[in-house]
Design a protein around this motif. Structure first.
Motif, PDB file in Angstrom:
ATOM      1  N   ILE A   1       0.859  -1.185   0.000  1.00 29.15           N
ATOM      2  CA  ILE A   1       0.000   0.000   0.000  1.00 29.15           C
ATOM      3  C   ILE A   1       0.896   1.236   0.000  1.00 29.15           C
ATOM      4  O   ILE A   1       2.094   1.144   0.281  1.00 29.15           O
ATOM      5  CB  ILE A   1      -0.963   0.027   1.207  1.00 29.15           C
ATOM      6  CG1 ILE A   1      -0.191  -0.029   2.529  1.00 29.15           C
ATOM      7  CG2 ILE A   1      -1.984  -1.106   1.105  1.00 29.15           C
ATOM      8  CD1 ILE A   1      -1.053   0.150   3.763  1.00 29.15           C
ATOM      9  N   GLY A   2       0.307   2.368  -0.336  1.00 32.55           N
ATOM     10  CA  GLY A   2       1.062   3.610  -0.391  1.00 32.55           C
ATOM     11  C   GLY A   2       0.983   4.396   0.907  1.00 32.55           C
ATOM     12  O   GLY A   2       0.435   3.933   1.899  1.00 32.55           O
TER      13      GLY A   2
ATOM     14  N   VAL B   1     -12.675   7.015   1.904  1.00 32.71           N
ATOM     15  CA  VAL B   1     -12.101   8.263   2.402  1.00 32.71           C
ATOM     16  C   VAL B   1     -10.594   8.075   2.568  1.00 32.71           C
ATOM     17  O   VAL B   1     -10.107   6.966   2.788  1.00 32.71           O
ATOM     18  CB  VAL B   1     -12.751   8.710   3.739  1.00 32.71           C
ATOM     19  CG1 VAL B   1     -14.205   9.094   3.514  1.00 32.71           C
ATOM     20  CG2 VAL B   1     -12.636   7.631   4.803  1.00 32.71           C
ATOM     21  N   TRP B   2      -9.844   9.163   2.459  1.00 27.86           N
ATOM     22  CA  TRP B   2      -8.389   9.088   2.554  1.00 27.86           C
ATOM     23  C   TRP B   2      -7.941   8.856   3.990  1.00 27.86           C
ATOM     24  O   TRP B   2      -8.461   9.456   4.924  1.00 27.86           O
ATOM     25  CB  TRP B   2      -7.753  10.379   2.040  1.00 27.86           C
ATOM     26  CG  TRP B   2      -7.770  10.489   0.555  1.00 27.86           C
ATOM     27  CD1 TRP B   2      -8.578  11.294  -0.198  1.00 27.86           C
ATOM     28  CD2 TRP B   2      -6.952   9.774  -0.376  1.00 27.86           C
ATOM     29  NE1 TRP B   2      -8.316  11.122  -1.543  1.00 27.86           N
ATOM     30  CE2 TRP B   2      -7.318  10.198  -1.679  1.00 27.86           C
ATOM     31  CE3 TRP B   2      -5.952   8.824  -0.239  1.00 27.86           C
ATOM     32  CZ2 TRP B   2      -6.719   9.700  -2.826  1.00 27.86           C
ATOM     33  CZ3 TRP B   2      -5.351   8.318  -1.385  1.00 27.86           C
ATOM     34  CH2 TRP B   2      -5.726   8.754  -2.662  1.00 27.86           C
ATOM     35  N   ALA B   3      -6.946   7.994   4.134  1.00 23.73           N
ATOM     36  CA  ALA B   3      -6.295   7.763   5.424  1.00 23.73           C
ATOM     37  C   ALA B   3      -4.791   7.826   5.189  1.00 23.73           C
ATOM     38  O   ALA B   3      -4.287   7.334   4.182  1.00 23.73           O
ATOM     39  CB  ALA B   3      -6.670   6.388   5.980  1.00 23.73           C
ATOM     40  N   LYS B   4      -4.087   8.441   6.119  1.00 24.45           N
ATOM     41  CA  LYS B   4      -2.625   8.508   6.043  1.00 24.45           C
ATOM     42  C   LYS B   4      -2.053   7.288   6.762  1.00 24.45           C
ATOM     43  O   LYS B   4      -2.473   6.955   7.871  1.00 24.45           O
ATOM     44  CB  LYS B   4      -2.124   9.788   6.708  1.00 24.45           C
ATOM     45  CG  LYS B   4      -0.610   9.910   6.689  1.00 24.45           C
ATOM     46  CD  LYS B   4      -0.166  11.164   7.405  1.00 24.45           C
ATOM     47  CE  LYS B   4       1.345  11.246   7.454  1.00 24.45           C
ATOM     48  NZ  LYS B   4       1.787  12.376   8.280  1.00 24.45           N
ATOM     49  N   ILE B   5      -1.111   6.635   6.114  1.00 24.25           N
ATOM     50  CA  ILE B   5      -0.431   5.497   6.721  1.00 24.25           C
ATOM     51  C   ILE B   5       0.688   6.061   7.588  1.00 24.25           C
ATOM     52  O   ILE B   5       1.547   6.793   7.097  1.00 24.25           O
ATOM     53  CB  ILE B   5       0.141   4.549   5.642  1.00 24.25           C
ATOM     54  CG1 ILE B   5      -0.921   4.192   4.593  1.00 24.25           C
ATOM     55  CG2 ILE B   5       0.734   3.312   6.288  1.00 24.25           C
ATOM     56  CD1 ILE B   5      -2.217   3.614   5.122  1.00 24.25           C
ATOM     57  N   ASP B   6       0.653   5.767   8.887  1.00 27.51           N
ATOM     58  CA  ASP B   6       1.606   6.346   9.829  1.00 27.51           C
ATOM     59  C   ASP B   6       2.338   5.234  10.567  1.00 27.51           C
ATOM     60  O   ASP B   6       1.889   4.751  11.604  1.00 27.51           O
ATOM     61  CB  ASP B   6       0.868   7.254  10.817  1.00 27.51           C
ATOM     62  CG  ASP B   6       1.817   7.996  11.750  1.00 27.51           C
ATOM     63  OD1 ASP B   6       3.046   7.744  11.695  1.00 27.51           O
ATOM     64  OD2 ASP B   6       1.330   8.825  12.535  1.00 27.51           O
ATOM     65  N   THR B   7       3.486   4.846  10.017  1.00 28.28           N
ATOM     66  CA  THR B   7       4.247   3.748  10.628  1.00 28.28           C
ATOM     67  C   THR B   7       4.907   4.175  11.937  1.00 28.28           C
ATOM     68  O   THR B   7       5.414   3.340  12.673  1.00 28.28           O
ATOM     69  CB  THR B   7       5.315   3.201   9.657  1.00 28.28           C
ATOM     70  OG1 THR B   7       6.198   4.269   9.300  1.00 28.28           O
ATOM     71  CG2 THR B   7       4.667   2.622   8.409  1.00 28.28           C
ATOM     72  N   GLY B   8       4.871   5.464  12.235  1.00 25.43           N
ATOM     73  CA  GLY B   8       5.405   5.941  13.518  1.00 25.43           C
ATOM     74  C   GLY B   8       4.404   5.803  14.649  1.00 25.43           C
ATOM     75  O   GLY B   8       4.763   5.872  15.820  1.00 25.43           O
TER      76      GLY B   8
ATOM     77  N   SER C   1      -7.026  20.358  13.300  1.00 26.06           N
ATOM     78  CA  SER C   1      -5.876  21.174  12.902  1.00 26.06           C
ATOM     79  C   SER C   1      -4.868  20.376  12.066  1.00 26.06           C
ATOM     80  O   SER C   1      -3.880  20.915  11.597  1.00 26.06           O
ATOM     81  CB  SER C   1      -5.179  21.737  14.141  1.00 26.06           C
ATOM     82  OG  SER C   1      -4.683  20.669  14.926  1.00 26.06           O
ATOM     83  N   MET C   2      -5.143  19.097  11.874  1.00 36.45           N
ATOM     84  CA  MET C   2      -4.233  18.235  11.114  1.00 36.45           C
ATOM     85  C   MET C   2      -4.738  18.089   9.673  1.00 36.45           C
ATOM     86  O   MET C   2      -5.912  18.237   9.395  1.00 36.45           O
ATOM     87  CB  MET C   2      -4.166  16.835  11.740  1.00 36.45           C
ATOM     88  CG  MET C   2      -3.846  16.823  13.208  1.00 36.45           C
ATOM     89  SD  MET C   2      -2.163  17.375  13.496  1.00 36.45           S
ATOM     90  CE  MET C   2      -1.982  17.045  15.219  1.00 36.45           C
ATOM     91  N   LYS C   3      -3.815  17.769   8.781  1.00 31.57           N
ATOM     92  CA  LYS C   3      -4.172  17.623   7.365  1.00 31.57           C
ATOM     93  C   LYS C   3      -4.993  16.355   7.114  1.00 31.57           C
ATOM     94  O   LYS C   3      -5.847  16.323   6.239  1.00 31.57           O
ATOM     95  CB  LYS C   3      -2.884  17.593   6.534  1.00 31.57           C
ATOM     96  CG  LYS C   3      -3.118  17.671   5.051  1.00 31.57           C
ATOM     97  CD  LYS C   3      -1.803  17.764   4.311  1.00 31.57           C
ATOM     98  CE  LYS C   3      -2.031  17.789   2.814  1.00 31.57           C
ATOM     99  NZ  LYS C   3      -0.785  17.775   2.069  1.00 31.57           N
ATOM    100  N   ASN C   4      -4.720  15.300   7.894  1.00 25.95           N
ATOM    101  CA  ASN C   4      -5.377  14.008   7.678  1.00 25.95           C
ATOM    102  C   ASN C   4      -6.318  13.671   8.826  1.00 25.95           C
ATOM    103  O   ASN C   4      -5.920  13.691   9.981  1.00 25.95           O
ATOM    104  CB  ASN C   4      -4.320  12.910   7.527  1.00 25.95           C
ATOM    105  CG  ASN C   4      -3.405  13.182   6.359  1.00 25.95           C
ATOM    106  OD1 ASN C   4      -3.781  12.996   5.214  1.00 25.95           O
ATOM    107  ND2 ASN C   4      -2.196  13.662   6.631  1.00 25.95           N
TER     108      ASN C   4
END
Length: 146
Positions: free
Chosen positions: A6-7, A22-29, A113-116
């Motif tokens: 996945i991207g 809907v868009w989700a940000k992948i956050d490996t942190g 306040s966040m982009k995602n």
């Protein structure tokens, strides 16, 4: 089991929350996934504690327009993006990503306040996916054929 690639951002569906592609940000942190929610309240309904909240998708400028109610929820201590510990409500719901459907945990927090609006953390990704940070929406090639 083969892991799907996945991207860094993917379109997901959360059917029990009324969110489709809907868009989700992948956050490996992040270990735990999180979801933007407002009006988060623990109330009593028919003598039982329930969690109510509304979800707003800032990146889509779209309000789902309904209050969601969960009978099964808990509180969890998490570190926010600034490294400060905070207590958040946690729910479990169905997620569809890259042609797979499974249950996953999300903490609820104000991400206005966040982009995602949605972050997917390592707990959801582990054992299922590899992340290609140079790409987005790779999961669409894995979607169920209708």
């Amino acid at each position: 089991m083969d892991k799907k690639i996945i991207g860094r951002k993917e379109k997901i569906t959360l059917p029990e929350l009324g969110l489709n592609l809907v868009w989700a940000k992948i956050d490996t942190g992040a270990y735990t996934s999180s979801l933007h929610a407002e009006e988060i309240r623990e109330i009593e309904l028919n003598g039982k504690p329930v969690l109510t909240f509304q979800i707003l998708m800032p990146s889509h400028q779209k309000f789902t327009g309904k209050t969601l109610t969960f009978e099964k929820f808990r509180k969890k201590k998490v570190k926010n993006s600034f490294g400060h510990a905070e207590e958040r409500y946690l729910i479990e719901t169905k997620i569809q990503l890259a042609g797979e459907t499974y249950r996953a945990e999300f903490t609820l927090t104000d991400r206005s306040s966040m982009k995602n609006s949605i972050l997917l953390g390592r707990k959801i990704l582990r054992g299922r996916f590899l992340v290609d940070v140079s790409q987005t929406n790779l999961g669409k090639s894995h979607r169920h054929k209708k």
